[in-house]
Design a protein around this motif. Structure first.
Motif, PDB file in Angstrom:
ATOM      1  N   SER A 287       0.881  -1.244  -0.058  1.00  0.00           N
ATOM      2  CA  SER A 287       0.157   0.214   0.091  1.00  0.00           C
ATOM      3  C   SER A 287       0.895   1.496  -0.044  1.00  0.00           C
ATOM      4  O   SER A 287       2.062   1.265   0.265  1.00  0.00           O
ATOM      5  CB  SER A 287      -0.944   0.112   1.246  1.00  0.00           C
ATOM      6  N   VAL A 288       0.051   2.270  -0.497  1.00  0.00           N
ATOM      7  CA  VAL A 288       0.915   3.566  -0.533  1.00  0.00           C
ATOM      8  C   VAL A 288       0.167   4.757  -0.203  1.00  0.00           C
ATOM      9  O   VAL A 288      -1.230   4.750  -0.801  1.00  0.00           O
ATOM     10  CB  VAL A 288       1.938   3.609  -1.821  1.00  0.00           C
ATOM     11  N   CYS A 289       0.395   5.966   0.112  1.00  0.00           N
ATOM     12  CA  CYS A 289      -0.286   6.871   0.510  1.00  0.00           C
ATOM     13  C   CYS A 289       0.262   8.149  -0.601  1.00  0.00           C
ATOM     14  O   CYS A 289       1.348   8.854  -0.108  1.00  0.00           O
ATOM     15  CB  CYS A 289      -0.200   7.369   1.866  1.00  0.00           C
ATOM     16  N   LEU A 290      -0.395   8.447  -1.349  1.00  0.00           N
ATOM     17  CA  LEU A 290       0.118   9.104  -2.705  1.00  0.00           C
ATOM     18  C   LEU A 290      -0.763  10.486  -2.533  1.00  0.00           C
ATOM     19  O   LEU A 290      -1.990  10.574  -2.714  1.00  0.00           O
ATOM     20  CB  LEU A 290      -0.021   8.414  -3.953  1.00  0.00           C
ATOM     21  N   GLY A 291       0.060  11.723  -3.099  1.00  0.00           N
ATOM     22  CA  GLY A 291      -0.633  12.751  -3.128  1.00  0.00           C
ATOM     23  C   GLY A 291      -1.572  12.907  -4.480  1.00  0.00           C
ATOM     24  O   GLY A 291      -1.458  12.408  -5.335  1.00  0.00           O
ATOM     25  N   LYS A 292      -2.826  13.604  -3.892  1.00  0.00           N
ATOM     26  CA  LYS A 292      -3.990  13.385  -4.910  1.00  0.00           C
ATOM     27  C   LYS A 292      -3.670  14.440  -6.047  1.00  0.00           C
ATOM     28  O   LYS A 292      -3.843  14.270  -7.073  1.00  0.00           O
ATOM     29  CB  LYS A 292      -4.966  13.859  -4.285  1.00  0.00           C
ATOM     30  N   ASN A 293      -3.027  15.454  -5.772  1.00  0.00           N
ATOM     31  CA  ASN A 293      -2.479  16.279  -6.802  1.00  0.00           C
ATOM     32  C   ASN A 293      -1.044  16.627  -6.772  1.00  0.00           C
ATOM     33  O   ASN A 293      -0.108  16.114  -6.069  1.00  0.00           O
ATOM     34  CB  ASN A 293      -3.254  17.620  -6.527  1.00  0.00           C
ATOM     35  N   LEU A 294      -0.790  17.252  -8.069  1.00  0.00           N
ATOM     36  CA  LEU A 294       0.719  17.860  -8.267  1.00  0.00           C
ATOM     37  C   LEU A 294       0.904  18.782  -7.226  1.00  0.00           C
ATOM     38  O   LEU A 294      -0.052  19.358  -6.846  1.00  0.00           O
ATOM     39  CB  LEU A 294       0.914  18.148  -9.771  1.00  0.00           C
ATOM     40  N   ILE A 295       2.020  18.871  -7.295  1.00  0.00           N
ATOM     41  CA  ILE A 295       2.521  20.226  -6.158  1.00  0.00           C
ATOM     42  C   ILE A 295       2.398  21.536  -6.902  1.00  0.00           C
ATOM     43  O   ILE A 295       2.971  21.591  -8.027  1.00  0.00           O
ATOM     44  CB  ILE A 295       3.971  20.040  -5.688  1.00  0.00           C
ATOM     45  N   THR A 296       1.600  22.382  -6.450  1.00  0.00           N
ATOM     46  CA  THR A 296       1.314  23.667  -7.115  1.00  0.00           C
ATOM     47  C   THR A 296       2.481  24.764  -6.935  1.00  0.00           C
ATOM     48  O   THR A 296       2.908  24.645  -6.080  1.00  0.00           O
ATOM     49  CB  THR A 296       0.003  24.242  -6.549  1.00  0.00           C
ATOM     50  N   ASN A 297       2.322  25.622  -7.785  1.00  0.00           N
ATOM     51  CA  ASN A 297       3.074  27.003  -7.533  1.00  0.00           C
ATOM     52  C   ASN A 297       2.892  27.474  -6.360  1.00  0.00           C
ATOM     53  O   ASN A 297       3.798  27.921  -5.487  1.00  0.00           O
ATOM     54  CB  ASN A 297       2.772  27.978  -8.665  1.00  0.00           C
ATOM     55  N   ALA A 298       1.541  27.597  -5.717  1.00  0.00           N
ATOM     56  CA  ALA A 298       1.313  28.225  -4.567  1.00  0.00           C
ATOM     57  C   ALA A 298       1.861  27.455  -3.491  1.00  0.00           C
ATOM     58  O   ALA A 298       2.591  28.288  -2.513  1.00  0.00           O
ATOM     59  CB  ALA A 298      -0.113  28.228  -4.252  1.00  0.00           C
ATOM     60  N   GLU A 299       1.914  26.177  -3.457  1.00  0.00           N
ATOM     61  CA  GLU A 299       2.679  25.267  -2.389  1.00  0.00           C
ATOM     62  C   GLU A 299       4.077  25.554  -2.429  1.00  0.00           C
ATOM     63  O   GLU A 299       4.678  25.651  -1.412  1.00  0.00           O
ATOM     64  CB  GLU A 299       2.175  23.819  -2.477  1.00  0.00           C
ATOM     65  N   TYR A 300       4.765  25.548  -3.696  1.00  0.00           N
ATOM     66  CA  TYR A 300       6.085  25.571  -3.766  1.00  0.00           C
ATOM     67  C   TYR A 300       6.557  27.169  -3.148  1.00  0.00           C
ATOM     68  O   TYR A 300       7.681  27.180  -2.768  1.00  0.00           O
ATOM     69  CB  TYR A 300       6.597  25.426  -5.076  1.00  0.00           C
ATOM     70  N   GLN A 301       5.536  27.999  -3.590  1.00  0.00           N
ATOM     71  CA  GLN A 301       6.115  29.563  -3.008  1.00  0.00           C
ATOM     72  C   GLN A 301       6.168  29.664  -1.638  1.00  0.00           C
ATOM     73  O   GLN A 301       6.956  30.326  -0.988  1.00  0.00           O
ATOM     74  CB  GLN A 301       4.917  30.280  -3.597  1.00  0.00           C
ATOM     75  N   ALA A 302       5.158  29.008  -0.845  1.00  0.00           N
ATOM     76  CA  ALA A 302       5.407  28.918   0.507  1.00  0.00           C
ATOM     77  C   ALA A 302       6.612  28.217   1.047  1.00  0.00           C
ATOM     78  O   ALA A 302       7.405  29.040   1.972  1.00  0.00           O
ATOM     79  CB  ALA A 302       4.170  28.139   1.151  1.00  0.00           C
ATOM     80  N   PHE A 303       7.095  27.345   0.389  1.00  0.00           N
ATOM     81  CA  PHE A 303       8.460  26.574   0.553  1.00  0.00           C
ATOM     82  C   PHE A 303       9.644  27.794   0.497  1.00  0.00           C
ATOM     83  O   PHE A 303      10.453  27.893   1.147  1.00  0.00           O
ATOM     84  CB  PHE A 303       8.654  25.279  -0.137  1.00  0.00           C
ATOM     85  N   VAL A 304       9.398  28.287  -0.789  1.00  0.00           N
ATOM     86  CA  VAL A 304      10.546  29.283  -0.964  1.00  0.00           C
ATOM     87  C   VAL A 304      10.594  30.401  -0.184  1.00  0.00           C
ATOM     88  O   VAL A 304      11.655  31.035   0.075  1.00  0.00           O
ATOM     89  CB  VAL A 304      10.408  29.718  -2.709  1.00  0.00           C
ATOM     90  N   LYS A 305       9.657  30.848   0.191  1.00  0.00           N
ATOM     91  CA  LYS A 305       9.398  32.145   0.902  1.00  0.00           C
ATOM     92  C   LYS A 305      10.057  31.802   2.299  1.00  0.00           C
ATOM     93  O   LYS A 305      10.517  32.485   2.923  1.00  0.00           O
ATOM     94  CB  LYS A 305       8.175  32.853   0.776  1.00  0.00           C
ATOM     95  N   ALA A 306       9.632  30.476   2.869  1.00  0.00           N
ATOM     96  CA  ALA A 306      10.039  30.187   4.200  1.00  0.00           C
ATOM     97  C   ALA A 306      11.315  29.786   4.415  1.00  0.00           C
ATOM     98  O   ALA A 306      12.173  29.866   5.407  1.00  0.00           O
ATOM     99  CB  ALA A 306       9.249  28.883   4.724  1.00  0.00           C
ATOM    100  N   THR A 307      12.253  29.113   3.182  1.00  0.00           N
ATOM    101  CA  THR A 307      13.397  28.738   3.324  1.00  0.00           C
ATOM    102  C   THR A 307      14.529  29.358   2.290  1.00  0.00           C
ATOM    103  O   THR A 307      15.558  29.493   2.811  1.00  0.00           O
ATOM    104  CB  THR A 307      13.484  27.280   2.854  1.00  0.00           C
ATOM    105  N   GLY A 308      14.086  30.297   1.579  1.00  0.00           N
ATOM    106  CA  GLY A 308      15.031  31.060   0.674  1.00  0.00           C
ATOM    107  C   GLY A 308      15.644  30.238  -0.339  1.00  0.00           C
ATOM    108  O   GLY A 308      16.432  30.687  -1.031  1.00  0.00           O
ATOM    109  N   HIS A 309      14.796  28.893  -0.342  1.00  0.00           N
ATOM    110  CA  HIS A 309      15.298  28.149  -1.365  1.00  0.00           C
ATOM    111  C   HIS A 309      15.193  28.783  -2.686  1.00  0.00           C
ATOM    112  O   HIS A 309      14.532  29.658  -3.178  1.00  0.00           O
ATOM    113  CB  HIS A 309      14.548  26.710  -1.460  1.00  0.00           C
ATOM    114  N   ARG A 310      16.101  28.398  -3.540  1.00  0.00           N
ATOM    115  CA  ARG A 310      16.101  28.810  -5.235  1.00  0.00           C
ATOM    116  C   ARG A 310      14.582  28.682  -5.637  1.00  0.00           C
ATOM    117  O   ARG A 310      13.813  27.595  -5.724  1.00  0.00           O
ATOM    118  CB  ARG A 310      16.983  27.736  -6.080  1.00  0.00           C
ATOM    119  N   ALA A 311      14.258  29.776  -6.285  1.00  0.00           N
ATOM    120  CA  ALA A 311      12.592  29.733  -6.988  1.00  0.00           C
ATOM    121  C   ALA A 311      12.814  29.073  -8.283  1.00  0.00           C
ATOM    122  O   ALA A 311      13.983  29.071  -8.869  1.00  0.00           O
ATOM    123  CB  ALA A 311      12.359  31.156  -7.022  1.00  0.00           C
TER     124      ALA A 311
END
Length: 308
Positions: A104-128
């Motif tokens: 069994s596996v618990c898989l994301g229903k959706n692809l990661i979106t721009n909005a979700e990735y933006q939260a990560f970039v702003k929180a960490t300073g990771h490369r956009a």
């Protein structure tokens, strides 16, 4: 369609199913329950069981026929298109069709979106998500002109206007891994990319169908080269591309990084699943796969997560 522009075919990374199983060794069955997996609504529980994976000659021949039909309307041109595809062997290296027992596996229903990735970039300073014209050309594959890349470039940690619910692209395999680690730090869960076999398990269902909707190609079922405007679309726009397990965008929109790596010549490359908005029908089957270098960044590449 992008296959016209593929370069360096030695990078295709075609694996046998045995090799794929080896590449995903060490992946443990999910410790979650179905309820815990799905309690927040953004992950889907894929049951353990026997699944049909890979393809046979009949399916590969079908892939060549429908791809040629999409490329040319006239019979003589269609025959030439099919001959060209067969000469390149686009589908010949797919793992052989067989039944495998999958956990069994618990898989994301959706692809990661721009909005979700933006939260990560702003929180960490990771490369956009960004790539320069020079770095883009150095990649040496999937040669869309850089003008086609510009609409997807982020500016000052901001994604392109109106694209908040589109899948994030122009990210690399390490970028996706970094996002997974960060997300786990936010909620105390553990996240990773799916293996190629887990992805296919979720896409095909128990009956081993070619596409999320069945075995017959449907031109309006997903975002591909001749339907969708030759650009990414919002996640979950195409109900027919929802898999039997209720996972969205399992054909079309963007290719997806998996956690499955394989050695190609002098470097490890990532096995990718799905197909993109610039693909033809044969590439949108769940059995299809190809590979790219881990640091690739392209407008066709996105990802989703597994929750452990």
């Amino acid at each position: 369609m992008h296959q016209t522009f593929y370069l360096k075919l030695s990078l295709m990374g075609l694996l046998t199913l045995t090799q794929l199983l080896g590449c995903q060794s060490g992946v443990k069955p999910s410790s979650l329950t179905p309820t815990r997996c799905e309690q927040e609504g953004d992950f889907v529980w894929i049951e353990a069981g026997d699944y049909i994976l890979g393809s046979d000659r009949q399916e590969r021949d079908y892939a060549y026929r429908i791809s040629a039909a999409a490329a040319a309307q006239q019979p003589d041109k269609r025959a030439k298109a099919e001959a060209s595809l067969r000469q390149r062997g686009w589908f010949d290296g797919e793992p052989d069709r067989q039944v495998r027992s999958q956990p069994s596996v618990c898989l994301g229903k959706n692809l990661i979106t721009n909005a979700e990735y933006q939260a990560f970039v702003k929180a960490t300073g990771h490369r956009a998500p960004f790539i320069s014209a020079g770095d883009y050309q150095k990649q040496g594959f999937l040669v869309h002109p850089y003008a086609s890349v510009k609409p997807y470039l982020w500016q000052d940690q901001r994604f392109p206007s109106g694209k908040d619910q589109h899948p994030v692209v122009l990210v690399s395999y390490p970028d996706a891994q970094a996002f997974a680690q960060w997300r786990g730090q936010q909620d105390g869960q553990s996240y990773r990319l799916p293996t190629a076999l887990e992805w296919e398990q979720a896409a095909r269902g128990n009956d081993g169908r070619y596409f999320p909707w069945g075995n017959e190609w449907q031109a309006d079922a997903t975002n591909w080269a001749n339907h969708g405007g030759l650009q990414t679309s919002e996640i979950a726009t195409y109900p027919l591309s929802r898999s039997p397990a209720r996972v969205e965008d399992m054909a079309g929109n963007v290719f997806e990084y998996t956690s499955t790596l394989t050695q190609q010549v002098i470097r490890q490359v990532v096995v990718m699943k799905g197909c993109s908005w610039d693909d033809s029908p044969g590439f949108c089957r769940a059995a299809y796969q190809h590979s790219r270098p881990q640091h690739s960044r392209h407008i066709l590449f996105g990802f989703r997560l597994v929750k452990e």
